[in-house]
Design a protein around this motif. Structure first.
Motif, mmCIF file in Angstrom:
data_model
loop_
_atom_site.group_PDB
_atom_site.id
_atom_site.type_symbol
_atom_site.label_atom_id
_atom_site.label_comp_id
_atom_site.label_asym_id
_atom_site.label_seq_id
_atom_site.Cartn_x
_atom_site.Cartn_y
_atom_site.Cartn_z
ATOM 1 N N TRP A 243 0.727 -1.178 -0.166
ATOM 2 C CA TRP A 243 -0.118 0.005 -0.011
ATOM 3 C C TRP A 243 1.025 1.274 0.102
ATOM 4 O O TRP A 243 2.036 1.418 0.686
ATOM 5 N N ASP A 244 0.329 2.267 -0.319
ATOM 6 C CA ASP A 244 1.058 3.623 -0.409
ATOM 7 C C ASP A 244 0.963 3.772 0.976
ATOM 8 O O ASP A 244 0.039 3.790 1.712
ATOM 9 N N PRO A 245 2.279 4.245 1.344
ATOM 10 C CA PRO A 245 2.726 4.478 2.779
ATOM 11 C C PRO A 245 1.798 5.798 3.268
ATOM 12 O O PRO A 245 1.174 5.666 4.522
ATOM 13 N N GLU A 246 1.586 6.556 2.393
ATOM 14 C CA GLU A 246 0.580 7.808 2.846
ATOM 15 C C GLU A 246 -0.830 7.295 3.230
ATOM 16 O O GLU A 246 -1.406 8.142 4.195
ATOM 17 N N ILE A 247 -1.240 6.121 3.003
ATOM 18 C CA ILE A 247 -2.681 5.723 3.372
ATOM 19 C C ILE A 247 -2.590 5.469 4.700
ATOM 20 O O ILE A 247 -3.673 5.880 5.484
ATOM 21 N N CYS A 248 -1.728 5.181 5.561
ATOM 22 C CA CYS A 248 -1.537 5.169 7.042
ATOM 23 C C CYS A 248 -1.673 6.265 7.548
ATOM 24 O O CYS A 248 -2.407 6.427 8.748
ATOM 25 N N ARG A 249 -1.179 7.306 6.977
ATOM 26 C CA ARG A 249 -1.091 8.735 7.607
ATOM 27 C C ARG A 249 -2.657 9.215 7.238
ATOM 28 O O ARG A 249 -2.819 10.426 8.158
ATOM 29 N N MET A 250 -3.125 8.907 6.314
ATOM 30 C CA MET A 250 -4.327 9.239 6.055
ATOM 31 C C MET A 250 -5.597 8.865 6.922
ATOM 32 O O MET A 250 -6.753 9.371 6.924
ATOM 33 N N ALA A 251 -5.289 7.719 7.435
ATOM 34 C CA ALA A 251 -6.254 6.782 8.196
ATOM 35 C C ALA A 251 -6.552 7.851 9.571
ATOM 36 O O ALA A 251 -6.060 8.515 10.333
ATOM 37 N N ASP B 53 9.439 6.076 5.269
ATOM 38 C CA ASP B 53 8.953 7.278 5.961
ATOM 39 C C ASP B 53 8.879 7.612 7.336
ATOM 40 O O ASP B 53 8.264 8.451 7.855
ATOM 41 N N GLY B 54 9.172 6.556 8.039
ATOM 42 C CA GLY B 54 8.503 6.463 9.605
ATOM 43 C C GLY B 54 7.123 6.153 9.610
ATOM 44 O O GLY B 54 6.412 5.963 8.806
ATOM 45 N N LEU B 55 6.731 5.513 10.881
ATOM 46 C CA LEU B 55 5.364 5.052 11.173
ATOM 47 C C LEU B 55 4.748 6.155 11.567
ATOM 48 O O LEU B 55 4.865 7.274 11.945
ATOM 49 N N ALA B 56 3.305 5.797 10.978
ATOM 50 C CA ALA B 56 2.316 6.815 11.268
ATOM 51 C C ALA B 56 1.878 6.848 12.664
ATOM 52 O O ALA B 56 2.263 5.795 13.453
ATOM 53 N N PRO B 57 1.179 7.817 13.225
ATOM 54 C CA PRO B 57 1.017 7.839 14.772
ATOM 55 C C PRO B 57 0.197 6.556 15.105
ATOM 56 O O PRO B 57 -1.013 6.332 14.300
ATOM 57 N N ILE B 58 0.271 5.826 16.015
ATOM 58 C CA ILE B 58 -0.588 4.560 16.434
ATOM 59 C C ILE B 58 -1.560 4.952 17.336
ATOM 60 O O ILE B 58 -1.200 5.291 18.322
ATOM 61 N N THR B 59 -2.842 4.234 17.170
ATOM 62 C CA THR B 59 -3.866 4.819 17.779
ATOM 63 C C THR B 59 -3.946 3.737 19.062
ATOM 64 O O THR B 59 -4.177 4.064 20.225
ATOM 65 N N CYS B 60 -3.821 2.672 18.847
ATOM 66 C CA CYS B 60 -3.693 1.234 20.026
ATOM 67 C C CYS B 60 -3.252 -0.011 19.292
ATOM 68 O O CYS B 60 -2.980 -0.101 17.799
ATOM 69 N N GLU B 61 -3.451 -1.113 19.852
ATOM 70 C CA GLU B 61 -3.002 -2.446 19.594
ATOM 71 C C GLU B 61 -4.255 -3.333 19.297
ATOM 72 O O GLU B 61 -5.335 -2.960 19.773
ATOM 73 N N THR B 62 -4.201 -4.214 18.120
ATOM 74 C CA THR B 62 -5.287 -4.860 17.703
ATOM 75 C C THR B 62 -5.794 -5.698 18.803
ATOM 76 O O THR B 62 -7.435 -5.774 19.041
ATOM 77 N N GLY B 63 -5.068 -6.202 19.590
ATOM 78 C CA GLY B 63 -5.502 -6.897 20.747
ATOM 79 C C GLY B 63 -6.412 -6.250 21.848
ATOM 80 O O GLY B 63 -7.346 -6.863 22.336
ATOM 81 N N GLU B 64 -5.988 -4.834 21.831
ATOM 82 C CA GLU B 64 -6.869 -4.172 22.842
ATOM 83 C C GLU B 64 -8.275 -3.847 22.226
ATOM 84 O O GLU B 64 -9.241 -3.704 23.055
ATOM 85 N N VAL B 65 -8.442 -3.896 20.921
ATOM 86 C CA VAL B 65 -9.726 -3.727 20.298
ATOM 87 C C VAL B 65 -10.585 -5.016 20.410
ATOM 88 O O VAL B 65 -11.775 -5.090 20.823
ATOM 89 N N ILE B 66 -9.808 -6.222 20.191
ATOM 90 C CA ILE B 66 -10.567 -7.486 20.259
ATOM 91 C C ILE B 66 -10.828 -7.683 21.918
ATOM 92 O O ILE B 66 -12.043 -8.309 21.943
ATOM 93 N N ALA B 67 -10.189 -7.122 22.635
ATOM 94 C CA ALA B 67 -10.298 -7.303 24.226
ATOM 95 C C ALA B 67 -11.442 -6.577 24.679
ATOM 96 O O ALA B 67 -11.890 -6.820 25.954
ATOM 97 N N GLY B 68 -11.830 -5.531 23.660
ATOM 98 C CA GLY B 68 -12.812 -4.329 24.340
ATOM 99 C C GLY B 68 -12.159 -3.270 25.257
ATOM 100 O O GLY B 68 -12.965 -2.674 25.912
ATOM 101 N N VAL B 69 -10.720 -3.173 25.273
ATOM 102 C CA VAL B 69 -9.903 -2.227 26.219
ATOM 103 C C VAL B 69 -10.038 -0.978 25.420
ATOM 104 O O VAL B 69 -9.920 0.180 25.904
ATOM 105 N N HIS B 70 -10.329 -1.062 23.972
ATOM 106 C CA HIS B 70 -10.224 0.139 23.112
ATOM 107 C C HIS B 70 -11.409 0.017 22.125
ATOM 108 O O HIS B 70 -11.580 -1.072 21.706
ATOM 109 N N PRO B 71 -12.273 1.041 21.817
ATOM 110 C CA PRO B 71 -13.355 1.116 21.228
ATOM 111 C C PRO B 71 -13.166 0.585 19.788
ATOM 112 O O PRO B 71 -14.131 0.151 19.109
ATOM 113 N N GLY B 72 -12.038 0.763 19.039
ATOM 114 C CA GLY B 72 -11.714 0.475 17.536
ATOM 115 C C GLY B 72 -12.551 1.576 16.897
ATOM 116 O O GLY B 72 -12.360 2.779 17.146
ATOM 117 N N ARG B 73 -13.466 1.269 15.878
ATOM 118 C CA ARG B 73 -13.996 2.168 15.233
ATOM 119 C C ARG B 73 -15.339 2.797 15.887
ATOM 120 O O ARG B 73 -16.129 2.057 16.580
#
Length: 350
Positions: A260-268, A290-310
């Motif tokens: 994927w175009d790396p800019e997509i991660c930054r657009m997200a 070009d470096g990592l985009a800012p990270i919101t959370c980890e996948t496990g946190e969404v699956i475990a209900g620790v982070h709301p995700g969408r």
């Protein structure tokens, strides 16, 4: 990050140790499991989804120990990774040693991905099992993508898969179990015969219509949720252009920043990863030029209900899962337990 076991977990370790002593002469014997034997003793798709959910829930709630994978790179296009993990809730402790040689199928008639998994008795550290890890990897990877899709986009009616090899086929098998409202699957591969093979392999198992996209752009235009399992390279191929994606889509790649175009991660609106530490490790190795985009959370946190995700239908979400060993160890432990119970595999001197 060390994890201190609870009293109940310590008691479970002792019980497991006593059971293993009844099956093996600890310190002198191990159980050896071939790939065929792993498949025989292994979980099916539904069971794998349950095991990986348990592993990711432990990860999301920080009930594990797992340093970022380390590796060696004899050639520019290959990698070897050492992936240890300890998941006390699943009595799982060990390491996976896995290699990826994209050139193998064409040049040598050998699999692209091979490897071994070692399990240890938590009470004593004694190795108790050695088994193939390629099949485990092929099973746990699409399971995590599917669980992430269900957590982030449960009402999706369309799914798209880039790459129609072992992983792509697995993703098609798994996604229909996770996205209950799915109506159509789009697939794309640079080799038309790979798409035909995928369709043939899942025939009779996947009832959702599968469409062979004529181009990557066509797949992106028609899909709400997308994944990719292609080659992994340091320099992004940028096959999918940022102009093609839109609000409300969910992108769940398994191939780092390659396809994927790396800019997509930054657009997200949200950039989610399975492991912050491992993504930062790969960034240091040059896989995110070009470096990592800012990270919101980890996948496990969404699956475990620790982070709301969408939290909004119009959010564009990228969820990058490069594979974490908590999943491998939980899968390996389940295979080991069933193999001991059913007498599968061979006991070898250590």
């Amino acid at each position: 990050m060390a994890y201190e076991a609870t009293k109940d977990q310590l008691e479970a370790f002792q019980k497991e140790h006593d059971y293993l002593k009844s099956k093996l002469e600890l310190g002198k014997e191990i159980l050896w499991l071939t790939q065929e034997e792993c498949i025989k003793a292994g979980p099916d798709v539904a069971e794998t989804l349950g095991l990986i959910h348990k592993a990711m829930e432990a990860h999301g709630k920080k009930r594990y120990e797992m340093p970022a994978k380390i590796g060696i790179h004899p050639y520019e296009d290959v990698f070897y990774h050492a992936m240890p993990a300890y998941v006390p809730d699943s009595l799982a402790c060990g390491v996976k040693w896995i290699e990826c040689y994209p050139r193998n199928p064409k040049d040598f008639g050998l699999p692209q991905t091979t490897g071994l998994l070692i399990l240890n008795d938590i009470m004593t550290g004694i190795p108790v099992a050695v088994m193939d890890s390629a099949w485990i990897t092929a099973m746990r990877t699409p399971a995590l993508t599917s669980l992430a899709a269900a957590a982030l986009h449960p009402d999706a009616k369309t799914f798209g898969m880039f790459g129609c090899g072992v992983q792509g086929t697995g993703h098609v098998r798994y996604i229909v179990k996770a996205l209950k409202e799915l109506e159509k699957i789009y697939i794309y591969d640079v080799r038309s015969e790979n798409m035909d093979r995928l369709i043939q392999e899942v025939e009779g198992e996947v009832s959702v219509p599968i469409v062979k996209a004529a181009s990557p752009e066509e797949l992106v235009a028609n899909c709400e949720v997308m994944s990719s399992a292609t080659i992994i390279l340091r320099d992004p191929l940028k096959v999918v252009k940022k102009e093609w994606v839109r609000k409300g889509q969910t992108i769940i790649p398994c191939d780092l920043n390659t396809f994927w175009d790396p800019e997509i991660c930054r657009m997200a609106d949200k950039y989610i990863v399975d492991s912050k530490e491992e993504h930062k490790l790969f960034e240091g190795m040059g896989y995110f030029p070009d470096g990592l985009a800012p990270i919101t959370c980890e996948t496990g946190e969404v699956i475990a209900g620790v982070h709301p995700g969408r939290t909004d239908r119009e959010e564009l979400i990228v969820c990058s899962n490069i594979g974490i060993s908590v999943c491998d160890m939980v899968m390996g432990q389940a295979i080991f337990a069933r193999a001991l119970e059913q007498g599968i595999g061979r006991i070898l001197p250590l």
